[in-house]
Write a protein that holds these residues in place. Structure first.
Motif, mmCIF file in Angstrom:
data_model
loop_
_atom_site.group_PDB
_atom_site.id
_atom_site.type_symbol
_atom_site.label_atom_id
_atom_site.label_comp_id
_atom_site.label_asym_id
_atom_site.label_seq_id
_atom_site.Cartn_x
_atom_site.Cartn_y
_atom_site.Cartn_z
ATOM 1 N N HIS A 10 48.550 -85.478 157.955
ATOM 2 C CA HIS A 10 49.471 -84.417 159.427
ATOM 3 C C HIS A 10 51.126 -84.370 158.414
ATOM 4 C CE1 HIS A 10 47.389 -85.038 162.661
ATOM 5 N NE2 HIS A 10 46.871 -86.749 162.250
ATOM 6 N N VAL A 11 51.289 -84.739 157.510
ATOM 7 C CA VAL A 11 52.640 -84.593 156.977
ATOM 8 C C VAL A 11 52.740 -83.182 156.345
ATOM 9 C CG1 VAL A 11 53.779 -84.894 154.737
ATOM 10 C CG2 VAL A 11 53.465 -86.772 156.607
ATOM 11 N N ARG A 12 51.745 -82.983 155.765
ATOM 12 C CA ARG A 12 51.464 -82.318 154.830
ATOM 13 C C ARG A 12 51.649 -80.830 156.486
ATOM 14 N NH1 ARG A 12 46.098 -81.851 151.945
ATOM 15 N NH2 ARG A 12 46.594 -79.701 151.257
ATOM 16 N N ASN A 13 50.717 -80.726 157.332
ATOM 17 C CA ASN A 13 50.912 -79.942 158.022
ATOM 18 C C ASN A 13 52.229 -79.497 158.702
ATOM 19 O OD1 ASN A 13 47.888 -79.377 158.322
ATOM 20 N ND2 ASN A 13 47.966 -81.004 159.379
ATOM 21 N N LEU A 14 52.818 -80.781 158.633
ATOM 22 C CA LEU A 14 54.214 -80.613 159.690
ATOM 23 C C LEU A 14 55.042 -79.733 158.382
ATOM 24 C CD1 LEU A 14 56.714 -81.053 161.915
ATOM 25 C CD2 LEU A 14 57.133 -83.347 160.051
ATOM 26 N N GLU A 15 55.399 -80.382 157.448
ATOM 27 C CA GLU A 15 55.436 -79.642 155.929
ATOM 28 C C GLU A 15 55.520 -77.928 156.292
ATOM 29 O OE1 GLU A 15 54.653 -81.545 152.558
ATOM 30 O OE2 GLU A 15 56.113 -83.436 152.905
ATOM 31 N N ALA A 16 54.531 -77.512 156.566
ATOM 32 C CA ALA A 16 53.947 -75.897 156.045
ATOM 33 C C ALA A 16 54.501 -75.523 157.418
ATOM 34 C CB ALA A 16 52.686 -76.294 156.224
ATOM 35 N N LEU A 17 54.626 -75.928 158.795
ATOM 36 C CA LEU A 17 55.350 -75.603 159.939
ATOM 37 C C LEU A 17 56.965 -75.621 159.733
ATOM 38 C CD1 LEU A 17 53.230 -77.350 162.864
ATOM 39 C CD2 LEU A 17 53.432 -75.045 162.543
ATOM 40 N N GLU A 18 57.087 -76.829 159.134
ATOM 41 C CA GLU A 18 58.540 -76.533 158.806
ATOM 42 C C GLU A 18 59.482 -75.130 157.909
ATOM 43 O OE1 GLU A 18 61.181 -77.760 160.141
ATOM 44 O OE2 GLU A 18 60.341 -80.626 160.929
ATOM 45 N N THR A 19 58.675 -74.884 156.729
ATOM 46 C CA THR A 19 58.207 -73.953 156.374
ATOM 47 C C THR A 19 58.947 -72.493 156.703
ATOM 48 O OG1 THR A 19 57.464 -75.426 154.400
ATOM 49 C CG2 THR A 19 57.980 -72.502 154.087
ATOM 50 N N ALA A 20 57.535 -72.763 157.178
ATOM 51 C CA ALA A 20 57.018 -71.715 158.505
ATOM 52 C C ALA A 20 58.271 -70.749 159.625
ATOM 53 C CB ALA A 20 55.321 -71.327 159.076
ATOM 54 N N PHE A 21 58.718 -72.170 159.761
ATOM 55 C CA PHE A 21 59.769 -71.724 160.990
ATOM 56 C C PHE A 21 61.230 -71.845 160.074
ATOM 57 C CE2 PHE A 21 63.487 -72.985 162.848
ATOM 58 C CZ PHE A 21 64.094 -72.948 164.468
ATOM 59 N N GLU A 22 61.595 -71.711 158.942
ATOM 60 C CA GLU A 22 62.699 -71.238 158.233
ATOM 61 C C GLU A 22 62.334 -69.349 157.874
ATOM 62 O OE1 GLU A 22 65.920 -72.591 157.875
ATOM 63 O OE2 GLU A 22 65.262 -74.005 158.392
ATOM 64 N N VAL A 23 61.350 -69.629 157.710
ATOM 65 C CA VAL A 23 61.604 -68.358 157.356
ATOM 66 C C VAL A 23 61.362 -67.480 158.138
ATOM 67 C CG1 VAL A 23 59.338 -66.289 156.249
ATOM 68 C CG2 VAL A 23 59.232 -68.640 155.263
ATOM 69 N N VAL A 24 60.509 -67.317 158.943
ATOM 70 C CA VAL A 24 61.101 -66.953 160.239
ATOM 71 C C VAL A 24 62.078 -66.729 160.562
ATOM 72 C CG1 VAL A 24 60.113 -66.248 163.024
ATOM 73 C CG2 VAL A 24 58.784 -67.031 161.313
ATOM 74 N N SER A 25 62.689 -67.933 160.736
ATOM 75 C CA SER A 25 64.201 -68.244 161.521
ATOM 76 C C SER A 25 65.139 -66.691 160.726
ATOM 77 C CB SER A 25 64.434 -68.956 161.231
ATOM 78 O OG SER A 25 65.995 -69.236 161.664
ATOM 79 N N ARG A 26 64.792 -67.069 159.067
ATOM 80 C CA ARG A 26 65.387 -65.863 158.461
ATOM 81 C C ARG A 26 65.748 -64.556 158.835
ATOM 82 N NH1 ARG A 26 64.958 -69.894 154.199
ATOM 83 N NH2 ARG A 26 62.569 -68.897 153.574
#
Length: 248
Positions: A10-26
């Motif tokens: 779950h921690v790894r999934n969350l980290e991947a989602l947070e990275t995706a959010f930052e990439v799409v946000s930029r």
């Protein structure tokens, strides 16, 4: 899968989602600077979908944590909706912290603790529920018009929730959720930090909430565009100067 492995997953999934959010946000910020409305809409919706997805992974990382009792986790997982799960997490965390039966939360909590519970519950009701609704609509392909559960007619309330989401709102809501998660972690995992640091986290959470209510999204987007235009003019002047001086 044992509990430790589940938690790590779950921690790894969350980290991947947070990275995706930052990439799409930029990418979304760049589209806002350039005024590309179709891109802005698509990327904002994608950010909302990702942020909604992190709600579930944040929940899973909490309940699978070694600090969260296993019987409490089982009660959380029996709830019907993600919002109900979040409410159960809050109830179970306060019950464990203050040694009160979970069925007696918040009625048997001390006054200050009951106030803390009420404040955190208000975040779930006011901010988490709309994000879950938006995530569900988007996950079902309802990117422009949201439908009711039977998908037989439009859901005006959910459609409005879709249309009011901007990148500015989403980033502030993400900040609120991070502070809420921090409070819940302190509640279940620390001896003194929850009471000691509650006001600090709550101040930051409320500051984000106040900024959302002020609704400065349009002003923020205009500022991004103006800065982008100034940058383009600056590059143009430098380019002409290099030509005039024979450097290119």
């Amino acid at each position: 899968m044992d509990r430790t492995k589940r938690h790590n997953a779950h921690v790894r999934n969350l980290e991947a989602l947070e990275t995706a959010f930052e990439v799409v946000s930029r990418s979304c910020k760049d589209s806002i600077r350039r005024g590309e409305n179709h891109e802005i809409l698509a990327l904002t919706r994608t950010c909302a979908l990702l942020l909604g997805a992190t709600l579930e992974d944040r929940l899973m990382t909490i309940v699978s944590s070694p600090y969260f009792p296993q019987d409490s986790e089982q009660r959380v997982m029996k709830e019907r909706t993600v919002l109900d799960m979040w409410h159960r997490v809050l109830t179970e965390a306060f019950a464990v912290r203050y040694k009160v039966p979970h069925s007696k939360i918040p009625s048997l909590l001390p006054f200050t603790s009951a106030a803390h519970f009420a404040g955190m519950k208000s975040v779930l009701d006011n901010w988490v529920e709309p994000l879950i609704n938006v995530r569900n609509s988007l996950a079902h392909g309802q990117w422009i018009v949201a439908f009711n559960e039977e998908r037989e007619k439009a859901n005006q309330r959910r459609t409005q929730q879709l249309n009011t989401q901007t990148l500015w709102h989403l980033r502030l809501q993400r900040s609120m959720l991070i502070h809420l998660e921090r409070l819940i972690f302190d509640l279940i995992a620390t001896q003194y930090a929850f009471e000691r640091d509650f006001d600090k986290h709550w101040k930051n959470l409320r500051a984000a909430e106040v900024r959302i209510s002020m609704n400065k999204s349009k002003e923020w987007e205009l500022l991004l565009r103006r800065r982008h235009q100034r940058g383009k003019r600056h590059i143009g002047r430098n380019y002409r100067r290099l030509i005039e001086t024979g450097q290119i």
